[in-house]
Motif scaffolding. Structure first.
Motif, PDB file in Angstrom:
ATOM      1  N   THR A 217      32.159   5.953  52.932  1.00 15.95           N
ATOM      2  CA  THR A 217      31.518   7.268  52.937  1.00 15.95           C
ATOM      3  C   THR A 217      30.450   7.349  54.016  1.00 15.95           C
ATOM      4  OG1 THR A 217      31.917   7.533  50.572  1.00 15.95           O
ATOM      5  CG2 THR A 217      30.223   8.918  51.544  1.00 15.95           C
ATOM      6  N   GLY A 218      29.658   6.272  54.140  1.00 20.05           N
ATOM      7  CA  GLY A 218      28.632   6.234  55.184  1.00 20.05           C
ATOM      8  C   GLY A 218      29.240   6.303  56.574  1.00 20.05           C
ATOM      9  N   ALA A 219      30.382   5.616  56.765  1.00 22.60           N
ATOM     10  CA  ALA A 219      31.057   5.664  58.063  1.00 22.60           C
ATOM     11  C   ALA A 219      31.570   7.065  58.350  1.00 22.60           C
ATOM     12  CB  ALA A 219      32.204   4.659  58.079  1.00 22.60           C
ATOM     13  N   PHE A 220      32.081   7.737  57.315  1.00 22.38           N
ATOM     14  CA  PHE A 220      32.539   9.116  57.474  1.00 22.38           C
ATOM     15  C   PHE A 220      31.385  10.012  57.932  1.00 22.38           C
ATOM     16  CE2 PHE A 220      33.131  13.390  55.829  1.00 22.38           C
ATOM     17  CZ  PHE A 220      34.413  13.702  56.238  1.00 22.38           C
ATOM     18  N   ASP A 221      30.247   9.896  57.285  1.00 25.32           N
ATOM     19  CA  ASP A 221      29.098  10.720  57.657  1.00 25.32           C
ATOM     20  C   ASP A 221      28.607  10.380  59.064  1.00 25.32           C
ATOM     21  OD1 ASP A 221      28.763  12.285  55.283  1.00 25.32           O
ATOM     22  OD2 ASP A 221      28.016  10.522  54.269  1.00 25.32           O
ATOM     23  N   ALA A 222      28.566   9.079  59.371  1.00 24.82           N
ATOM     24  CA  ALA A 222      28.053   8.655  60.678  1.00 24.82           C
ATOM     25  C   ALA A 222      28.993   9.027  61.810  1.00 24.82           C
ATOM     26  CB  ALA A 222      27.818   7.143  60.677  1.00 24.82           C
ATOM     27  N   SER A 223      30.279   9.254  61.512  1.00 21.70           N
ATOM     28  CA  SER A 223      31.239   9.561  62.571  1.00 21.70           C
ATOM     29  C   SER A 223      30.920  10.870  63.284  1.00 21.70           C
ATOM     30  CB  SER A 223      32.663   9.609  62.002  1.00 21.70           C
ATOM     31  OG  SER A 223      32.811  10.695  61.096  1.00 21.70           O
ATOM     32  N   SER A 224      30.195  11.760  62.610  1.00 24.76           N
ATOM     33  CA  SER A 224      29.828  13.021  63.260  1.00 24.76           C
ATOM     34  C   SER A 224      28.867  12.801  64.419  1.00 24.76           C
ATOM     35  CB  SER A 224      29.198  13.977  62.239  1.00 24.76           C
ATOM     36  OG  SER A 224      27.994  13.447  61.720  1.00 24.76           O
ATOM     37  N   ALA A 225      28.276  11.594  64.511  1.00 29.43           N
ATOM     38  CA  ALA A 225      27.344  11.294  65.603  1.00 29.43           C
ATOM     39  C   ALA A 225      28.062  10.952  66.900  1.00 29.43           C
ATOM     40  CB  ALA A 225      26.433  10.130  65.200  1.00 29.43           C
ATOM     41  N   LEU A 403      15.517  21.992  68.043  1.00 30.43           N
ATOM     42  CA  LEU A 403      15.940  21.934  66.642  1.00 30.43           C
ATOM     43  C   LEU A 403      17.396  21.489  66.536  1.00 30.43           C
ATOM     44  CD1 LEU A 403      15.184  22.572  63.662  1.00 30.43           C
ATOM     45  CD2 LEU A 403      16.205  24.815  64.017  1.00 30.43           C
ATOM     46  N   ASN A 404      18.227  21.937  67.474  1.00 33.78           N
ATOM     47  CA  ASN A 404      19.639  21.523  67.482  1.00 33.78           C
ATOM     48  C   ASN A 404      19.750  20.016  67.687  1.00 33.78           C
ATOM     49  OD1 ASN A 404      22.541  23.244  68.293  1.00 33.78           O
ATOM     50  ND2 ASN A 404      22.461  21.034  68.438  1.00 33.78           N
ATOM     51  N   HIS A 405      18.932  19.451  68.564  1.00 35.13           N
ATOM     52  CA  HIS A 405      18.933  18.002  68.790  1.00 35.13           C
ATOM     53  C   HIS A 405      18.533  17.265  67.510  1.00 35.13           C
ATOM     54  CE1 HIS A 405      18.279  18.636  73.395  1.00 35.13           C
ATOM     55  NE2 HIS A 405      19.494  18.939  72.995  1.00 35.13           N
ATOM     56  N   PHE A 406      17.516  17.775  66.822  1.00 38.25           N
ATOM     57  CA  PHE A 406      17.094  17.176  65.550  1.00 38.25           C
ATOM     58  C   PHE A 406      18.231  17.245  64.534  1.00 38.25           C
ATOM     59  CE2 PHE A 406      15.355  18.013  61.259  1.00 38.25           C
ATOM     60  CZ  PHE A 406      14.743  16.777  61.029  1.00 38.25           C
ATOM     61  N   PHE A 407      18.899  18.367  64.490  1.00 36.61           N
ATOM     62  CA  PHE A 407      20.008  18.541  63.552  1.00 36.61           C
ATOM     63  C   PHE A 407      21.142  17.557  63.845  1.00 36.61           C
ATOM     64  CE2 PHE A 407      24.121  20.598  62.587  1.00 36.61           C
ATOM     65  CZ  PHE A 407      23.976  20.803  61.220  1.00 36.61           C
ATOM     66  N   ASP A 408      21.457  17.360  65.132  1.00 29.25           N
ATOM     67  CA  ASP A 408      22.542  16.453  65.516  1.00 29.25           C
ATOM     68  C   ASP A 408      22.272  15.024  65.054  1.00 29.25           C
ATOM     69  OD1 ASP A 408      23.897  18.520  66.729  1.00 29.25           O
ATOM     70  OD2 ASP A 408      23.063  18.121  68.718  1.00 29.25           O
ATOM     71  N   VAL A 409      21.009  14.618  65.118  1.00 24.89           N
ATOM     72  CA  VAL A 409      20.652  13.263  64.687  1.00 24.89           C
ATOM     73  C   VAL A 409      20.571  13.181  63.166  1.00 24.89           C
ATOM     74  CG1 VAL A 409      18.861  11.479  64.776  1.00 24.89           C
ATOM     75  CG2 VAL A 409      19.424  12.784  66.836  1.00 24.89           C
ATOM     76  N   ALA A 410      19.987  14.207  62.561  1.00 26.83           N
ATOM     77  CA  ALA A 410      19.757  14.187  61.111  1.00 26.83           C
ATOM     78  C   ALA A 410      21.041  14.306  60.312  1.00 26.83           C
ATOM     79  CB  ALA A 410      18.796  15.313  60.722  1.00 26.83           C
ATOM     80  N   LEU A 411      22.059  14.978  60.877  1.00 26.81           N
ATOM     81  CA  LEU A 411      23.297  15.229  60.130  1.00 26.81           C
ATOM     82  C   LEU A 411      23.966  13.931  59.667  1.00 26.81           C
ATOM     83  CD1 LEU A 411      25.157  17.559  59.173  1.00 26.81           C
ATOM     84  CD2 LEU A 411      26.459  17.207  61.275  1.00 26.81           C
ATOM     85  N   PRO A 412      24.263  12.978  60.566  1.00 24.16           N
ATOM     86  CA  PRO A 412      24.863  11.726  60.075  1.00 24.16           C
ATOM     87  C   PRO A 412      23.900  10.872  59.279  1.00 24.16           C
ATOM     88  CG  PRO A 412      24.469  11.605  62.445  1.00 24.16           C
ATOM     89  CD  PRO A 412      24.207  13.020  62.037  1.00 24.16           C
ATOM     90  N   GLY A 460      14.015  23.118  56.385  1.00 23.42           N
ATOM     91  CA  GLY A 460      15.321  23.618  55.938  1.00 23.42           C
ATOM     92  C   GLY A 460      16.466  22.757  56.432  1.00 23.42           C
ATOM     93  N   VAL A 461      16.396  22.329  57.693  1.00 28.66           N
ATOM     94  CA  VAL A 461      17.439  21.462  58.243  1.00 28.66           C
ATOM     95  C   VAL A 461      17.427  20.103  57.540  1.00 28.66           C
ATOM     96  CG1 VAL A 461      18.130  20.155  60.298  1.00 28.66           C
ATOM     97  CG2 VAL A 461      17.581  22.582  60.488  1.00 28.66           C
ATOM     98  N   GLY A 462      16.219  19.574  57.287  1.00 33.89           N
ATOM     99  CA  GLY A 462      16.119  18.294  56.579  1.00 33.89           C
ATOM    100  C   GLY A 462      16.735  18.358  55.194  1.00 33.89           C
ATOM    101  N   LEU A 463      16.452  19.452  54.476  1.00 34.54           N
ATOM    102  CA  LEU A 463      17.062  19.623  53.150  1.00 34.54           C
ATOM    103  C   LEU A 463      18.564  19.831  53.258  1.00 34.54           C
ATOM    104  CD1 LEU A 463      14.526  21.949  51.259  1.00 34.54           C
ATOM    105  CD2 LEU A 463      15.140  19.590  50.675  1.00 34.54           C
ATOM    106  N   PHE A 464      18.988  20.553  54.286  1.00 39.81           N
ATOM    107  CA  PHE A 464      20.414  20.851  54.453  1.00 39.81           C
ATOM    108  C   PHE A 464      21.242  19.582  54.630  1.00 39.81           C
ATOM    109  CE2 PHE A 464      24.047  21.513  57.247  1.00 39.81           C
ATOM    110  CZ  PHE A 464      24.716  22.543  56.622  1.00 39.81           C
ATOM    111  N   VAL A 465      20.784  18.663  55.487  1.00 38.86           N
ATOM    112  CA  VAL A 465      21.583  17.459  55.769  1.00 38.86           C
ATOM    113  C   VAL A 465      21.650  16.536  54.558  1.00 38.86           C
ATOM    114  CG1 VAL A 465      21.103  17.573  58.244  1.00 38.86           C
ATOM    115  CG2 VAL A 465      19.604  16.202  56.766  1.00 38.86           C
ATOM    116  N   ALA A 466      20.651  16.627  53.667  1.00 36.70           N
ATOM    117  CA  ALA A 466      20.709  15.842  52.434  1.00 36.70           C
ATOM    118  C   ALA A 466      21.509  16.571  51.355  1.00 36.70           C
ATOM    119  CB  ALA A 466      19.295  15.558  51.932  1.00 36.70           C
TER     120      ALA A 466
END
Length: 563
Positions: A217-225, A403-412, A460-466
């Motif tokens: 599952t962690g690999a799946f999430d990290a693959s978006s990076a 903010l988009n850069h933060f989102f890209d890192v925070a998502l995985p 909001g982005v921090g809560l969204f990725v979690a």
């Protein structure tokens, strides 16, 4: 992200006491009662549906094997290989927010749209919408193929789809069709074939199945990076390493998958613990089967045959003990913890004895399906448009890009970090509490997402990725607890498939935002927030009322001396 997430592929329903029958070695058979440990399957088709097989053929072209039949070193390498594959291929399409600026900068759809920015945005967003729908619908197909043909066939198909997708996107500008959409669709199709087919590896080490599933599952999430890494390379090379070169280089990934599938990874799925124990107690180990007796009515089982069967049985028992350990106390403890978790749910088993048709026609299904449709649309729409939304909300391209850069890192990272927390919440709280948390957090994220304040946006982005991985895990957990394992593939598959198809409405939302709101995302976000809140409150209210009714019935039974 919308692929299925589960904490375990199998659960013990009951564990017999010491007074129940034990095997000659004692430790394995005593760990299972007359109710078998049940396997969670992702096959959306009923078990009685086998159109490709004749009545006298096996129902599956491949039969699962016991993990003890494969050397430990090889099983370890298989798990490592599966994690690497998932990291490189399983969920890369969800890194779309990082890839989109690159495609836009390189002129994707510029000629088709004659330079109109709104048209380019809508076309690029449609690319992700189609990929998200494909991911959800493909999960149903993978379940059936995995059950009938095994993980190797799924893995090879995944490699073929990924290769097709990479080539299409790479040469998109030179092909006579919309190769961006087609290519991204095939990349999305390859993800479930690599990810879901890896789940069975949790049975390679039953004592560590939870850890293996967490790694996958962690690999799946990290693959978006992956696309984030590419975008950084693109910016560092000042655009010289364009999407054409990147997707040609990405062809190495399906090649690696193909090599792993043909050399190291298993052709057959590993048996669950319940399946292995059923093998111990099968007629072949306890005497001649009905078929044997009918076919050889004049033969009798001699002492040598009986001894051979007992030796076979002992061999299987020893193999299972090597996997599980001979300590019965640990198994008993696991069973007690499972029962306590089910009791805490408050609604566990409420629809287990109903047919799939009855379950799908019930409010339990309709409400969770509607809630999933709304929330999945919100989630994927935000992933596709996060940067352009905040360009309008902030009134600054630079702040939106940051903010988009933060989102890209925070998502995985958010997906990986939330795995242990999600498991703890689902195991230690009631289903009503979990649903109320989903509705409350969704509302909070929606409010923060329309405020023209940087701190609110980052929060909001921090809560969204979690929230995103927590949401998907909670929906699969709800389906397993309410509807049960026997119909999980069909019921949960129907939820995800319908929600995925409704994700096509993202294009309508894009048009509404650009045409009716002059690009302002706030009206669309408020509409989604309101609809989600209404449906969510209906869901929580219904489940809470039913949970209270079930508690009252349970107390009444206990008061009459029944359990």
């Amino acid at each position: 992200m919308s692929l299925q997430r589960v904490a375990s592929l199998e659960t013990f329903v009951n564990v017999p006491g010491e007074s129940q029958r034990r095997s000659p070695r004692g430790s394995v058979s005593s760990a299972v009662a007359s109710e078998r440990a049940r396997k969670l399957t992702f096959n959306p088709l009923p078990e009685s549906w086998h159109p490709v097989f004749d009545d006298d053929q096996d129902q599956h072209l491949t039969q699962p094997v016991g993990a003890f039949e494969v050397p430990q070193w090889k099983r370890i390498l298989q798990v490592v290989a599966a994690v690497i594959i998932c990291l490189l291929a399983s969920g890369i399409v969800f890194g779309y927010a990082a890839l989109k600026p690159v495609l836009k900068d390189e002129g994707a759809y510029r000629e088709t749209c004659k330079g109109e920015d709104a048209c380019v945005e809508i076309r690029l967003n449609l690319m992700f919408t189609v990929a998200a729908v494909t991911t959800n619908v493909a999960a149903l197909l993978v379940g059936a193929i995995l059950d009938y043909y095994g993980p190797r066939v799924c893995g090879i198909l995944g490699a073929i789809f990924l290769s097709t997708g990479a080539l299409s996107v790479s040469f998109a500008k030179h092909l006579p069709f919309d190769a961006f959409i087609v290519g991204y669709l095939f990349l999305a199709l390859g993800g479930p074939f690599t990810y879901i087919s890896s789940f069975q590896l949790s049975n390679a080490f039953p004592r560590h199945s939870g850890l293996i599933l967490a790694l996958l599952t962690g690999a799946f999430d990290a693959s978006s990076a992956l696309f984030l890494v590419y975008r950084i390379i693109y910016e560092r090379t000042e655009g010289s390493f364009g999407h054409h070169q990147f997707f040609l280089a990405y062809l190495a990934v399906p090649l690696i998958i193909l090599v792993f599938q043909l050399t190291l990874l298993p052709k057959h799925s590993y048996k669950t613990v319940g399946e292995m124990i059923e093998e111990i107690e099968a007629p072949a180990f306890n005497g001649p089967s009905t078929i044997d007796v009918a076919a050889h009515s004049d033969d009798q089982v001699d002492e040598h045959t009986a001894l051979l069967r007992e030796e076979q049985r002992e061999s299987v028992v020893r193999g299972i003990e090597e996997l599980l350990g001979p300590n019965k106390t640990d198994v008993d403890k696991q069973a007690r913890e499972e029962e306590a978790k089910n009791d805490r749910s408050g609604v566990w088993g409420v629809m287990h004895n109903r047919s799939a048709r009855e379950q799908i026609c019930s409010p339990w299904f309709v409400l969770i399906c509607l809630f999933t449709i709304v929330q999945m649309t919100r989630i994927n729409y935000f992933v596709a448009t996060v940067r352009e939304q905040y360009e309008v909300i902030f009134g600054s391209e630079a702040e939106a890009a940051a903010l988009n850069h933060f989102f890209d890192v925070a998502l995985p990272l958010g997906g990986i970090a939330s795995v242990p927390l999600t498991g703890a919440v689902l195991d230690r709280t009631s289903t009503v509490t979990v649903l109320a948390a989903l509705v409350g957090l969704a509302a909070l994220i929606g409010v923060l997402g329309v405020l023209p304040d940087a701190r609110a946006a980052y929060a909001g982005v921090g809560l969204f990725v979690a929230y995103r991985p927590f949401y998907y895990t909670a929906v699969s957990d709800y389906s397993a607890k309410v509807f049960g394992f026997a119909t999980f593939g069909r019921v949960y598959g129907a939820v995800i498939c319908l929600a995925g198809l409704f994700n096509l409405s993202q294009s309508a939302l894009d048009l509404l935002r650009h045409r009716a709101s002059a690009g302002d995302p706030v009206p669309v976000n408020l509409l989604l927030l309101a609809v989600g809140l209404v449906v969510g409150l209906c869901l929580v209210g219904y489940v809470a009322a039913q949970a209270a009714r079930l508690r009252a019935k349970r107390r009444a039974r206990e008061g009459r001396g029944f359990r």
